[in-house]
Design a protein around this motif. Structure first.
Motif, PDB file in Angstrom:
ATOM      1  N   ILE A 264       0.850  -1.188   0.000  1.00 24.22           N
ATOM      2  CA  ILE A 264       0.000   0.000   0.000  1.00 24.22           C
ATOM      3  C   ILE A 264       0.889   1.242   0.000  1.00 24.22           C
ATOM      4  CG2 ILE A 264      -1.660   1.371   1.348  1.00 24.22           C
ATOM      5  CD1 ILE A 264      -2.825  -1.241   2.389  1.00 24.22           C
ATOM      6  N   CYS A 266       0.879   5.433   0.396  1.00 22.69           N
ATOM      7  CA  CYS A 266       0.011   6.426   1.031  1.00 22.69           C
ATOM      8  C   CYS A 266       0.768   7.730   1.296  1.00 22.69           C
ATOM      9  CB  CYS A 266      -0.542   5.886   2.351  1.00 22.69           C
ATOM     10  SG  CYS A 266       0.714   5.525   3.584  1.00 22.69           S
ATOM     11  N   ILE A 283      -3.687   0.567  -3.094  1.00 20.88           N
ATOM     12  CA  ILE A 283      -2.893  -0.662  -3.196  1.00 20.88           C
ATOM     13  C   ILE A 283      -2.068  -0.560  -4.474  1.00 20.88           C
ATOM     14  CG2 ILE A 283      -2.997  -3.153  -3.639  1.00 20.88           C
ATOM     15  CD1 ILE A 283      -5.413  -3.270  -1.792  1.00 20.88           C
ATOM     16  N   CYS A 309       1.525  -7.313   4.651  1.00 23.23           N
ATOM     17  CA  CYS A 309       1.233  -6.019   4.028  1.00 23.23           C
ATOM     18  C   CYS A 309       2.403  -5.068   4.250  1.00 23.23           C
ATOM     19  CB  CYS A 309      -0.044  -5.432   4.624  1.00 23.23           C
ATOM     20  SG  CYS A 309      -0.495  -3.821   3.947  1.00 23.23           S
ATOM     21  N   ILE A 311       3.510  -1.214   3.941  1.00 24.30           N
ATOM     22  CA  ILE A 311       2.920   0.119   3.829  1.00 24.30           C
ATOM     23  C   ILE A 311       4.053   1.122   3.645  1.00 24.30           C
ATOM     24  CG2 ILE A 311       1.490   1.868   4.943  1.00 24.30           C
ATOM     25  CD1 ILE A 311       0.221  -0.400   6.574  1.00 24.30           C
TER      26      ILE A 311
END
Length: 580
Positions: A264, A266, A283, A309, A311
């Motif tokens: 992900i 961001c 994503i 995951c 990030i």
């Protein structure tokens, strides 16, 4: 109302009859252009793959690659019934079964050509997806009906996809505008009593998250921004999709071990207890995993499991750094499974090949030996001089060693077979010869593009597209005969490494490309004749299949050995460019 002007113009340029330039026909081409060609459809695509018309077996267009063949039907009606939809797929399935059985009588020439050539390019798994584009809006009841149909015995071997009016409108909007990122939401950490988060300073973490929270994100944003920065669309591959689904259903506790997880990107994030809050995010890798989790009907807070995951935060806290996130997306989406070619990337002979061809004065090549790593002279040469070691191997194996069938169809064998690898790459490379082989291949590319633009015959187009290596190999066969290295196909020197020096670059005339193009055109004419004569006896279904076999190449060479004096004279006239 949709503007079909671009598609209509292309159809006119392709010589498609006015009767097939109605909105009903153009609807399908427009949808294919939006979903598969990303608005880059061209004349060659339409000539090769547009099959709509009488005796089309319920298939209007065929789009494919080595992984999947997409059989497309378009229905511009806004009032299709569920029975109509069932009939669309049932008809396509019957057509597939007839092709599998070799029963193609009554089908149009364009369908047979497009189907056979696309099908023969598929890998061993033979993934086939049946696609319907429609202006009808499909409600939840209709979606469930389609899902149930896809699970039926008749349809279970294929992936069934329906894009309705809303899907087409959404896809159009995606291509017209940049999708918005998700402004803010959260994902839940999967806690099992261990330290579940590994930080990289303040700019990134790797954390185990709950599958159920990814499902919630998909349900909320799957069509509005969840994959805004994922460079690769979700590409359905039945074997992979089925594997993910099976792990979810039967081995959810091992999903963490089997799956590579998601990434992900961001603007910012922070941990709040067992929750990670995300701001301006998307994503950027893991669309296939996320989609299968999002579409699963059994994942919930009681039936849950961990997903890895990563990030990654933008460099700028105030705005999303598109360039930074884009580079991460490009890097993560560019990772591919290790191939046999990769295992040889650092081999001594590969490094020497790259260096010698780069240092070959004015006849240099920029050869990529490691995927994703450009050679040092990449920007110093023309585009056509930038090639891979795999393509160089194909030219050596197919043209110099005269094995165009396996060189085209089994590229991995050049790197996996120790004996063959030694023959192709552990040789005394003549860089001038390699330069001119690449040059001939480049001339063929330009010739084929121009030639295809002048013809409407789908079979002839398929021949030109699939016959590149066979034409180049035949050219070198004629060159070996011209030099007296061989007399005919039975000569013992045919498959030996016996070509050295420049091939055509020493030609002093200003009509080099013109003569070579005429030679290619003549060879293609003879290849077409051979194919038409032999396809019935050999049970060959397409040009793509015809060019896979060395046995068929033997037929080609023998045909050229038996040409009459008139044809030999024409060939010799064009072959004069090979005089040094």
């Amino acid at each position: 109302m949709t503007d079909y002007n671009k598609i209509r113009t292309l159809c006119e340029e392709c010589g498609i009859a006015k009767g097939k330039q109605t909105d009903e026909y153009l609807f399908t081409l427009n949808a294919v252009d939006l979903f598969y060609h990303k608005r880059n459809i061209g004349q060659i695509d339409i000539k090769s793959n547009f099959t709509d018309g009488a005796n089309d077996g319920g298939i209007d267009y065929i789009y494919g690659d080595v992984d999947t063949m997409y059989l497309v039907q378009g229905k511009s009606s806004s009032s299709l019934s569920l029975e109509d939809i069932d009939n669309v797929f049932t008809k396509m399935i019957k057509t597939i079964l007839r092709f599998d059985e070799g029963d193609t009588d009554g089908f149009s020439t364009s369908l047979k050509s497009a189907y056979r050539n696309s099908h023969d390019l598929l890998s061993d798994e033979k993934n086939i997806e049946l696609v319907l584009f429609t202006n009808t809006i499909i409600d939840d009841h209709g979606r469930k009906h389609i899902s149930d149909f896809a699970k039926s015995e008749a349809a279970s071997s294929y992936k069934i996809t329906v894009y309705d009016a809303n899907d087409i409108q959404y896809q159009t909007a995606l291509l017209n505008t940049n999708s918005e990122l998700i402004s803010n939401d959260k994902i839940n950490i999967f806690c099992n009593g261990n330290n579940d988060m590994l930080a990289y300073g303040e700019d990134g973490v790797i954390v185990n998250v709950m599958a159920s929270s990814i499902k919630i994100l998909y349900e909320k944003y799957g069509k509005t921004g969840l994959f805004s920065y994922n460079l690769r669309e979700f590409i359905s591959q039945k074997s992979v999709d089925d594997g993910i689904k099976q792990t979810i259903r039967q081995e959810k506790d091992k999903f963490w071990f089997y799956n590579n997880g998601i990434t992900i990107g961001c603007r910012d994030f922070y941990k709040d207890g067992n929750v990670i809050k995300l701001y301006d995010f998307s994503i950027i890798n893991g669309a296939q995993t996320s989609t299968q989790i999002g579409q699963s009907k059994i994942i919930n807070e009681k039936y849950d499991f961990a997903i890895v995951c990563k990030i990654v935060k933008s460099n700028d806290r105030d705005v999303i750094d598109q360039e930074f996130i884009g580079k991460i997306s490009e890097a993560s989406n560019s990772q591919k499974p290790v191939k046999q070619r990769d295992l040889k990337a650092n081999a001594r002979e590969q490094i020497i090949l790259q260096d010698r061809c780069a240092s070959n004065d004015k006849y240099s090549l920029a050869i990529e030996i490691k995927r994703g790593v450009k050679p040092n002279n990449y920007k110093k040469v023309e585009k056509w001089q930038r090639v891979t070691n795999e393509f160089i191997g194909q030219l050596i194996y197919g043209c110099i060693l005269q094995h165009p069938g396996p060189a085209r169809n089994s590229k991995h064998i050049m790197f996996s077979s120790a004996k063959l690898y030694k023959e192709i790459f552990r040789r005394e490379h003549d860089c001038n010869t390699l330069y001119d082989l690449v040059r001939l291949a480049s001339i063929y590319d330009k010739f084929s593009e121009d030639y295809i633009g002048t013809i409407d015959d789908a079979d002839k187009i398929a021949l030109i597209k699939n016959g590149k290596l066979a034409v180049l190999a035949t050219t070198l066969y004629l060159y070996k005969k011209k030099l007296g290295i061989i007399k005919n196909f039975n000569s013992e020197n045919l498959h030996k490494d016996n070509i050295k020096g420049l091939l055509v670059t020493n030609y002093s005339g200003d009509d080099l490309e013109e003569k070579i193009s005429h030679l290619f055109k003549l060879i293609i004419k003879f290849l077409d004749t051979i194919y038409q004569i032999k396809k019935s006896d050999l049970k060959i279904t397409s040009y793509s299949n015809f060019f896979k076999s060395d046995l068929n190449y033997e037929l080609i060479c023998k045909y050229f050995d038996d040409l009459d004096e008139f044809d030999i004279e024409k060939i010799e006239n064009y072959m004069c460019v090979f005089d040094s």
